[in-house]
Motif scaffolding. Structure first.
Motif, mmCIF file in Angstrom:
data_model
loop_
_atom_site.group_PDB
_atom_site.id
_atom_site.type_symbol
_atom_site.label_atom_id
_atom_site.label_comp_id
_atom_site.label_asym_id
_atom_site.label_seq_id
_atom_site.Cartn_x
_atom_site.Cartn_y
_atom_site.Cartn_z
ATOM 1 N N MET A 35 39.414 7.809 24.227
ATOM 2 C CA MET A 35 38.542 8.207 25.329
ATOM 3 C C MET A 35 39.250 9.207 26.243
ATOM 4 S SD MET A 35 36.573 4.695 26.547
ATOM 5 C CE MET A 35 37.990 4.067 27.460
ATOM 6 N N PRO A 36 38.489 10.059 26.944
ATOM 7 C CA PRO A 36 39.077 10.913 27.980
ATOM 8 C C PRO A 36 39.659 10.062 29.112
ATOM 9 C CG PRO A 36 36.840 11.603 27.434
ATOM 10 C CD PRO A 36 37.043 10.277 26.783
ATOM 11 N N VAL A 37 40.572 10.634 29.888
ATOM 12 C CA VAL A 37 41.240 9.874 30.936
ATOM 13 C C VAL A 37 40.239 9.324 31.950
ATOM 14 C CG1 VAL A 37 42.869 10.014 32.863
ATOM 15 C CG2 VAL A 37 43.441 11.088 30.683
ATOM 16 N N GLU A 38 39.258 10.112 32.366
ATOM 17 C CA GLU A 38 38.288 9.625 33.334
ATOM 18 C C GLU A 38 37.569 8.389 32.806
ATOM 19 O OE1 GLU A 38 34.659 11.307 36.151
ATOM 20 O OE2 GLU A 38 34.887 12.107 34.123
ATOM 21 N N SER A 39 37.183 8.408 31.534
ATOM 22 C CA SER A 39 36.521 7.258 30.920
ATOM 23 C C SER A 39 37.450 6.057 30.873
ATOM 24 C CB SER A 39 36.056 7.617 29.505
ATOM 25 O OG SER A 39 35.234 8.759 29.509
ATOM 26 N N CYS A 40 38.739 6.306 30.623
ATOM 27 C CA CYS A 40 39.732 5.230 30.630
ATOM 28 C C CYS A 40 39.806 4.557 31.994
ATOM 29 C CB CYS A 40 41.111 5.773 30.262
ATOM 30 S SG CYS A 40 41.286 6.402 28.585
ATOM 31 N N VAL A 41 39.752 5.364 33.054
ATOM 32 C CA VAL A 41 39.834 4.824 34.410
ATOM 33 C C VAL A 41 38.608 3.962 34.711
ATOM 34 C CG1 VAL A 41 39.927 5.407 36.869
ATOM 35 C CG2 VAL A 41 41.278 6.719 35.224
ATOM 36 N N VAL A 42 37.432 4.430 34.346
ATOM 37 C CA VAL A 42 36.203 3.664 34.581
ATOM 38 C C VAL A 42 36.269 2.321 33.857
ATOM 39 C CG1 VAL A 42 33.718 3.580 34.139
ATOM 40 C CG2 VAL A 42 34.757 5.676 35.025
ATOM 41 N N ALA A 43 36.633 2.345 32.567
ATOM 42 C CA ALA A 43 36.674 1.107 31.780
ATOM 43 C C ALA A 43 37.803 0.196 32.230
ATOM 44 C CB ALA A 43 36.817 1.450 30.304
ATOM 45 N N THR A 76 50.788 8.379 23.614
ATOM 46 C CA THR A 76 51.600 7.662 24.596
ATOM 47 C C THR A 76 51.435 8.246 25.997
ATOM 48 O OG1 THR A 76 53.246 6.971 22.984
ATOM 49 C CG2 THR A 76 53.945 7.031 25.273
ATOM 50 N N ARG A 77 51.551 9.558 26.128
ATOM 51 C CA ARG A 77 51.444 10.194 27.436
ATOM 52 C C ARG A 77 50.038 9.985 28.015
ATOM 53 N NH1 ARG A 77 53.476 11.009 32.175
ATOM 54 N NH2 ARG A 77 52.788 12.936 33.181
ATOM 55 N N HIS A 78 49.045 10.121 27.178
ATOM 56 C CA HIS A 78 47.656 9.910 27.586
ATOM 57 C C HIS A 78 47.478 8.497 28.144
ATOM 58 C CE1 HIS A 78 43.245 10.519 27.138
ATOM 59 N NE2 HIS A 78 43.228 9.234 26.852
ATOM 60 N N LEU A 79 48.023 7.500 27.453
ATOM 61 C CA LEU A 79 47.927 6.113 27.895
ATOM 62 C C LEU A 79 48.620 5.921 29.244
ATOM 63 C CD1 LEU A 79 48.622 4.148 24.583
ATOM 64 C CD2 LEU A 79 46.519 4.066 25.925
ATOM 65 N N GLU A 80 49.780 6.523 29.389
ATOM 66 C CA GLU A 80 50.547 6.340 30.624
ATOM 67 C C GLU A 80 49.804 6.925 31.820
ATOM 68 O OE1 GLU A 80 54.919 7.511 32.434
ATOM 69 O OE2 GLU A 80 54.711 7.021 30.315
ATOM 70 N N VAL A 81 49.230 8.109 31.646
ATOM 71 C CA VAL A 81 48.464 8.718 32.738
ATOM 72 C C VAL A 81 47.302 7.813 33.130
ATOM 73 C CG1 VAL A 81 46.948 10.637 33.345
ATOM 74 C CG2 VAL A 81 49.108 11.090 32.183
ATOM 75 N N ILE A 90 36.912 -8.771 9.728
ATOM 76 C CA ILE A 90 36.773 -7.573 10.544
ATOM 77 C C ILE A 90 36.487 -7.980 11.981
ATOM 78 C CG2 ILE A 90 34.259 -7.188 10.414
ATOM 79 C CD1 ILE A 90 36.768 -4.471 9.534
ATOM 80 N N ALA A 91 36.806 -7.103 12.923
ATOM 81 C CA ALA A 91 36.524 -7.357 14.337
ATOM 82 C C ALA A 91 36.056 -6.069 14.988
ATOM 83 C CB ALA A 91 37.778 -7.876 15.049
ATOM 84 N N LEU A 92 35.185 -6.192 15.984
ATOM 85 C CA LEU A 92 34.861 -5.039 16.822
ATOM 86 C C LEU A 92 36.111 -4.645 17.594
ATOM 87 C CD1 LEU A 92 31.423 -6.031 18.423
ATOM 88 C CD2 LEU A 92 31.804 -4.580 16.429
ATOM 89 N N SER A 93 36.336 -3.368 17.763
ATOM 90 C CA SER A 93 37.524 -2.908 18.495
ATOM 91 C C SER A 93 37.199 -1.614 19.221
ATOM 92 C CB SER A 93 38.699 -2.691 17.525
ATOM 93 O OG SER A 93 38.386 -1.669 16.574
ATOM 94 N N HIS A 94 38.182 -1.122 19.987
ATOM 95 C CA HIS A 94 38.045 0.137 20.697
ATOM 96 C C HIS A 94 36.767 0.131 21.551
ATOM 97 C CE1 HIS A 94 40.859 0.857 17.397
ATOM 98 N NE2 HIS A 94 41.323 1.897 18.069
ATOM 99 N N THR A 95 35.991 1.218 21.507
ATOM 100 C CA THR A 95 34.814 1.311 22.359
ATOM 101 C C THR A 95 33.724 0.322 21.948
ATOM 102 O OG1 THR A 95 34.095 3.168 20.982
ATOM 103 C CG2 THR A 95 35.195 3.708 23.053
ATOM 104 N N SER A 96 33.678 -0.059 20.674
ATOM 105 C CA SER A 96 32.675 -1.041 20.239
ATOM 106 C C SER A 96 32.936 -2.397 20.880
ATOM 107 C CB SER A 96 32.676 -1.164 18.711
ATOM 108 O OG SER A 96 32.184 0.021 18.113
#
Length: 313
Positions: free
Chosen positions: A149-157, A185-190, A76-82
């Motif tokens: 994550m929300p787009v704003e959180s994506c930008v911060v990270a 997909t669209r969320h990621l692109e934005v 197992i591996a930590l992934s995503h926000t973890s």
């Protein structure tokens, strides 16, 4: 309880199985929780309550994530926000009620209380060892986290990862291309189009997201201000040179970074005011300043900026 504190020296928490191994019974653990000396952070994992209360929300999330990792059988591996938390990445506006793990080998994706276990058949190259813990690589971590994550959180990270050279925009776009079938997909692109590693703090990233959301022109980042002799006067967080307008984000993190030995926060505020006056003197332009409380569409600094840049939006 002293022996339990020794168990928790490196990760804040300790596991029930380790407590049993050194002779501490379930009765002692239950009594510790009941008497307010221990916190049960998830099934099979505990933390001393005084330590737990001293941790911020991000550190608590990391402790729960690592405990889930330790308690899970299989590769197992930590992934995503973890995995972001393990990297030390800021997690602004992110729901931290669910730990994310991804199987490195065979496994069944499932949701459990407070934990998502993912299986996506990823190749071994998407995993890496960080100290003594397996995680997804920073690039895969970013893409995975951006799907939850929300787009704003994506930008911060994403800005933070780019700024610390843990990934590149090219790597992220390549991985996104391989996920064009994904429902996000669209969320990621934005999110990817908004990233810029020149942002030096979560506050600056949030400001840029707000500018985009309001339809304001995209600012230049880390813009140098020089006098007529070419001497560097300042580097502003944001600049709209065509409008002779400059922006600064002031947060506690920034002032903490600027503090010199023996300096007080008030000294830094005064120095920053002198620096702002120098920018105005050299450019004859407008300097707009934000704090954390001003990151919103109706704050005074934002109204001031919209008044200047609005016609160009």
């Amino acid at each position: 309880m002293d022996e339990l504190r020794l168990l928790a020296t490196t990760r804040h928490y300790f596991l029930r199985r380790d407590a049993l191994r050194i002779g501490v019974s379930d009765e002692v653990l239950h009594r510790g929780v009941k008497r307010g000396r221990l916190a049960r952070i998830r099934q099979g994992a505990y933390c001393h309550l005084d330590i737990w209360r001293g941790l911020d929300e991000g550190d608590r999330f990391l402790a729960r994530s690592l405990a889930a990792y330790d308690l899970t059988d299989g590769d197992i591996a930590l992934s995503h926000t973890s995995a972001l938390a393990r990297l030390g990445c800021p997690l602004h506006g992110v729901s931290l009620d669910r730990v994310h793990l991804t199987f490195r080998g065979a496994g069944t994706a499932r949701l459990e209380a407070g934990t998502s276990r993912h299986f996506n058949g990823s190749p071994p190259a998407v995993f890496t060892r960080l100290d003594d813990v397996w995680t997804t690589t920073p690039s895969w971590t970013a893409i995975g986290a951006m799907t939850v994550m929300p787009v704003e959180s994506c930008v911060v990270a994403g800005d933070w990862l780019l700024h610390h050279d843990l990934t590149t925009a090219e790597e992220l776009w390549d991985l996104k291309t391989g996920l064009n079938h994904h429902p996000k997909t669209r969320h990621l692109e934005v999110a990817l189009r908004l990233l810029d590693g020149k942002s030096e703090s979560p506050g600056e990233s949030r400001c840029r997201y707000l500018f985009w959301l309001l339809g304001l022109p995209c600012p230049k980042l880390q813009w140098p201000i020089r006098d007529r002799n070419g001497t560097l006067i300042a580097v502003t967080d944001f600049a709209w040179p065509e409008h002779n307008t400059y922006g600064e984000f002031d947060g506690k993190i920034k002032y903490g970074r600027l503090l010199k030995p023996g300096q007080e926060p008030g000294d830094v505020v005064f120095d920053e005011k002198r620096r702002e006056d120098a920018i105005r003197r050299v450019t004859s332009g407008t300097v707009v300043r934000w704090t954390w409380q001003d990151i919103g569409p109706y704050s005074e600094p934002v109204r001031q900026l919209r008044g200047i840049l609005g016609p160009a939006a």
